[in-house]
Design a protein around this motif. Structure first.
Motif, PDB file in Angstrom:
ATOM      1  N   VAL A 162       0.872  -1.181   0.000  1.00 55.12           N
ATOM      2  CA  VAL A 162       0.000   0.000   0.000  1.00 55.12           C
ATOM      3  C   VAL A 162       0.905   1.226   0.000  1.00 55.12           C
ATOM      4  O   VAL A 162       1.782   1.351   0.865  1.00 55.12           O
ATOM      5  CB  VAL A 162      -0.892   0.049   1.270  1.00 55.12           C
ATOM      6  N   GLY A 163       0.697   2.095  -0.976  1.00 60.35           N
ATOM      7  CA  GLY A 163       1.481   3.325  -1.036  1.00 60.35           C
ATOM      8  C   GLY A 163       0.587   4.452  -1.513  1.00 60.35           C
ATOM      9  O   GLY A 163      -0.562   4.219  -1.905  1.00 60.35           O
ATOM     10  N   PRO A 164       1.075   5.703  -1.471  1.00 63.27           N
ATOM     11  CA  PRO A 164       0.267   6.808  -1.976  1.00 63.27           C
ATOM     12  C   PRO A 164      -0.062   6.596  -3.458  1.00 63.27           C
ATOM     13  O   PRO A 164       0.788   6.135  -4.219  1.00 63.27           O
ATOM     14  CB  PRO A 164       1.175   8.027  -1.796  1.00 63.27           C
ATOM     15  N   SER A 165      -1.288   6.908  -3.853  1.00 63.49           N
ATOM     16  CA  SER A 165      -1.668   6.793  -5.260  1.00 63.49           C
ATOM     17  C   SER A 165      -0.824   7.770  -6.078  1.00 63.49           C
ATOM     18  O   SER A 165      -0.760   8.958  -5.746  1.00 63.49           O
ATOM     19  CB  SER A 165      -3.147   7.132  -5.432  1.00 63.49           C
ATOM     20  N   PRO A 166      -0.167   7.281  -7.146  1.00 64.74           N
ATOM     21  CA  PRO A 166       0.676   8.162  -7.967  1.00 64.74           C
ATOM     22  C   PRO A 166      -0.090   9.390  -8.465  1.00 64.74           C
ATOM     23  O   PRO A 166       0.492  10.463  -8.652  1.00 64.74           O
ATOM     24  CB  PRO A 166       1.099   7.259  -9.133  1.00 64.74           C
ATOM     25  N   LYS A 167      -1.420   9.241  -8.666  1.00 65.65           N
ATOM     26  CA  LYS A 167      -2.223  10.362  -9.180  1.00 65.65           C
ATOM     27  C   LYS A 167      -2.374  11.481  -8.148  1.00 65.65           C
ATOM     28  O   LYS A 167      -2.834  12.571  -8.481  1.00 65.65           O
ATOM     29  CB  LYS A 167      -3.610   9.872  -9.591  1.00 65.65           C
ATOM     30  N   LEU A 168      -2.032  11.185  -6.881  1.00 64.45           N
ATOM     31  CA  LEU A 168      -2.195  12.205  -5.832  1.00 64.45           C
ATOM     32  C   LEU A 168      -0.856  12.813  -5.409  1.00 64.45           C
ATOM     33  O   LEU A 168      -0.761  13.514  -4.413  1.00 64.45           O
ATOM     34  CB  LEU A 168      -2.900  11.586  -4.606  1.00 64.45           C
ATOM     35  N   ILE A 169       0.184  12.502  -6.201  1.00 63.64           N
ATOM     36  CA  ILE A 169       1.513  13.059  -5.901  1.00 63.64           C
ATOM     37  C   ILE A 169       1.915  14.022  -7.012  1.00 63.64           C
ATOM     38  O   ILE A 169       1.815  13.701  -8.190  1.00 63.64           O
ATOM     39  CB  ILE A 169       2.572  11.930  -5.799  1.00 63.64           C
ATOM     40  N   ASP A 170       2.319  15.219  -6.628  1.00 65.96           N
ATOM     41  CA  ASP A 170       2.871  16.184  -7.596  1.00 65.96           C
ATOM     42  C   ASP A 170       3.818  17.107  -6.838  1.00 65.96           C
ATOM     43  O   ASP A 170       4.133  16.864  -5.665  1.00 65.96           O
ATOM     44  CB  ASP A 170       1.752  16.963  -8.316  1.00 65.96           C
ATOM     45  N   GLN A 171       4.254  18.181  -7.487  1.00 67.11           N
ATOM     46  CA  GLN A 171       5.222  19.075  -6.824  1.00 67.11           C
ATOM     47  C   GLN A 171       4.630  19.750  -5.589  1.00 67.11           C
ATOM     48  O   GLN A 171       5.316  19.957  -4.591  1.00 67.11           O
ATOM     49  CB  GLN A 171       5.711  20.131  -7.821  1.00 67.11           C
ATOM     50  N   VAL A 172       3.349  20.076  -5.669  1.00 66.91           N
ATOM     51  CA  VAL A 172       2.688  20.724  -4.525  1.00 66.91           C
ATOM     52  C   VAL A 172       2.450  19.704  -3.405  1.00 66.91           C
ATOM     53  O   VAL A 172       2.545  20.022  -2.223  1.00 66.91           O
ATOM     54  CB  VAL A 172       1.330  21.344  -4.967  1.00 66.91           C
ATOM     55  N   ASN A 173       2.129  18.465  -3.797  1.00 69.05           N
ATOM     56  CA  ASN A 173       1.888  17.391  -2.820  1.00 69.05           C
ATOM     57  C   ASN A 173       2.903  16.271  -3.002  1.00 69.05           C
ATOM     58  O   ASN A 173       2.618  15.260  -3.643  1.00 69.05           O
ATOM     59  CB  ASN A 173       0.479  16.803  -3.017  1.00 69.05           C
ATOM     60  N   PRO A 174       4.112  16.454  -2.452  1.00 72.99           N
ATOM     61  CA  PRO A 174       5.115  15.393  -2.605  1.00 72.99           C
ATOM     62  C   PRO A 174       4.692  14.145  -1.827  1.00 72.99           C
ATOM     63  O   PRO A 174       3.821  14.204  -0.955  1.00 72.99           O
ATOM     64  CB  PRO A 174       6.376  16.006  -1.992  1.00 72.99           C
ATOM     65  N   ARG A 175       5.300  13.029  -2.155  1.00 73.36           N
ATOM     66  CA  ARG A 175       5.008  11.761  -1.479  1.00 73.36           C
ATOM     67  C   ARG A 175       5.310  11.890   0.021  1.00 73.36           C
ATOM     68  O   ARG A 175       6.392  12.318   0.412  1.00 73.36           O
ATOM     69  CB  ARG A 175       5.881  10.685  -2.117  1.00 73.36           C
ATOM     70  N   ARG A 176       4.329  11.507   0.855  1.00 77.12           N
ATOM     71  CA  ARG A 176       4.488  11.704   2.310  1.00 77.12           C
ATOM     72  C   ARG A 176       4.678  10.406   3.100  1.00 77.12           C
ATOM     73  O   ARG A 176       4.937  10.443   4.296  1.00 77.12           O
ATOM     74  CB  ARG A 176       3.258  12.436   2.864  1.00 77.12           C
TER      75      ARG A 176
END
Length: 369
Positions: A325-339
Motif C-alpha cells: 500500500v502506497g500513496p496513489s501516484p495520481k495524488l503526488i505532484d510538486q505541490v503534494n510530494p510523497r508523504r
C-alpha cells in the motif's frame, strides 16, 4: 445468589479475559487494569455512563449516493474524511435481519461457558480465528477491559471450517454478515475513490487502471472483530480500548445502543452517539497512506460503564495481505510530494508483535520526514 467476589493474584486469571472476571463477580478493578492517571477517561461524575460531550457524526445517506445527488453526497463524504476521519452510513441496503442476527449470535457466543470460548484462544496473529482479551494479552503492561473474537473472512470458503461451531448458527450468520459488509465496503470504496478523483462512476470516465484498483479491493483482506465489554466495577480507572487508529483501508463498525465509542476531535474526546441500524465508518491507516495524507485516520477509544454490557462488531477491510500500500501516484505532484513509505500487512504484524501498539505509532513509522 451472587457469586463470591474473586481474590485475584494469579496472572492466569487475567489471561482468561474480562468476561470471565465479570462472571465470577469481580467487585473491584484488579491492578492489572488500572491505567496511569494521565491515560484514564475523564468521566462525568453525575452521569457515569456518559462522557461529557457527544457528537453526531456526518451522516452519509447511501441511498442518495445511488441517485441524482451523488456529487453532493461525494462532497459531504470527502469533507467527513478530511475533517473527522469518521462518518455514519444510513440506508445502506444491508437487511436489518442480518444486523440483528449478528448482534444476537455474538451475544450468545460470549454467553458460552469460558471453556467453550477458550477453545479459540491463540497468540498466533495469523490464525483464522482468535479469542482473546485486551489488545495484545502477551505484551500489554496494563490490560484493557475487553474480550474479542477475531475472524479472518477471506477467502470465506477456506476460513469458515475454522470458525466457532457453537452457537450452532454462528458460522451461517457470521458468513452472511461478512458477505453483506464486504458488499457495502466495495460500494463505499467506489465513492471514496471517486471523491479523490481516482475512479469514475460512469463507464466513459473509467480507465483500466481504475478498475484494477477496485479489483484488488474485491479480492482484499477482511477481518471481523467482535468486541465484548462487560459492565466494569470502576470504569473511570480503565478503558475498553486505548487510543488507537485502525490499520486497514476502511472499518465498518456495528454497535449496539450502549455508548462507548469516542473519537479525538480538535484535541478533545467526543462520544459518538449510537444510531440504530447504521454503520460507523472510519478511515484506516492504509487509506491515509493511499490518499497521501488527504484523508486522515483518527484516534479513537472505547470507555466502559458500570451497569451495561456493550457489544460491537468491527469489519476491517483493505487490499490483499500481500499487497503493498502506497500513496496513489495520481495524488503526488510538486505541490503534494510523497508523504509515506509503502507498507504491507506483514510489516504491520511485525511491528505490533514487537511492541505495544500505541496511538498512531505504526503510521508515524511509515511517514517520510
Amino acid at each position: 445468589m451472587c457469586p463470591p467476589a474473586m481474590a485475584l493474584t494469579n496472572d492466569d486469571e487475567f489471561q482468561k479475559g474480562v468476561k470471565h472476571l465479570s462472571e465470577n463477580g469481580v467487585s473491584k478493578l484488579p491492578n492489572k487494569y488500572i491505567l496511569p492517571v494521565s491515560d484514564r477517561p475523564k468521566v462525568d461524575k453525575e452521569h457515569p455512563n456518559a462522557a461529557k460531550s457527544s457528537l453526531k457524526l456526518p451522516v452519509i445517506d447511501f441511498g442518495e449516493l445511488q441517485g441524482p445527488n451523488r456529487s453532493q453526497v461525494l462532497n459531504s463524504l470527502s469533507s467527513a474524511c478530511e475533517e473527522y476521519g469518521f462518518f455514519q452510513v444510513v440506508n445502506h441496503g444491508i437487511p436489518i435481519e442480518a444486523i440483528r442476527s449478528m448482534i444476537g449470535v455474538s451475544t450468545r457466543f460470549f454467553g458460552l461457558p469460558y471453556e467453550e470460548r477458550a477453545k479459540y484462544m491463540s497468540s498466533d496473529m495469523t490464525s483464522p480465528v482468535r479469542y482473546g482479551t485486551s489488545l495484545n494479552q502477551r505484551k500489554d503492561s496494563v490490560f484493557c477491559w475487553r474480550d474479542f473474537l477475531k475472524l479472518v473472512c477471506h477467502p470465506l470458503s477456506d476460513v469458515l471450517p475454522h470458525w466457532p461451531s457453537c452457537p450452532m448458527d454462528f458460522r451461517e450468520v457470521a458468513a452472511t454478515y461478512a458477505r453483506e459488509t464486504k458488499w457495502l465496503f466495495i460500494r463505499i470504496t467506489e465513492a471514496i475513490l471517486e471523491s479523490l478523483g481516482l475512479w469514475g462512476a460512469t463507464t466513459e470516465e473509467k480507465t483500466e487502471e481504475d478498475d484494477e484498483i477496485l479489483k484488488q479491493f474485491h479480492d482484499g483482506s477482511q477481518l471481523m472483530v467482535v468486541n465484548c465489554f462487560p459492565p466494569c466495577p470502576e470504569p473511570d480507572l480503565t478503558l475498553g480500548m486505548p487510543p488507537h487508529s485502525d490499520y486497514g483501508f476502511l472499518t465498518l463498525l456495528l454497535q449496539d445502543e450502549v455508548e462507548g465509542l469516542q473519537i479525538q476531535y480538535k484535541g478533545k474526546w467526543i462520544t459518538v452517539e449510537p444510531m440504530p441500524n447504521s454503520f460507523v465508518v472510519n478511515v484506516g491507516d492504509h487509506l491515509e497512506i493511499f490518499s497521501n495524507g488527504r484523508y486522515k485516520s483518527v484516534l479513537h477509544r472505547v470507555f466502559v460503564n458500570p451497569a451495561k454490557p456493550r457489544l460491537s462488531v468491527a469489519s476491517l477491510h483493505s487490499l490483499p495481505f500481500n499487497c503493498m500500500v502506497g500513496p496513489s501516484p495520481k495524488l503526488i505532484d510538486q505541490v503534494n510530494p510523497r508523504r509515506y513509505k509503502d507498507t504491507d500487512f506483514a510489516t504491520f504484524l511485525e511491528y505490533i508483535s514487537s511492541c505495544e501498539p500505541k496511538k498512531k505509532n505504526f503510521l508515524e513509522s511509515r511517514k517520510l520526514t
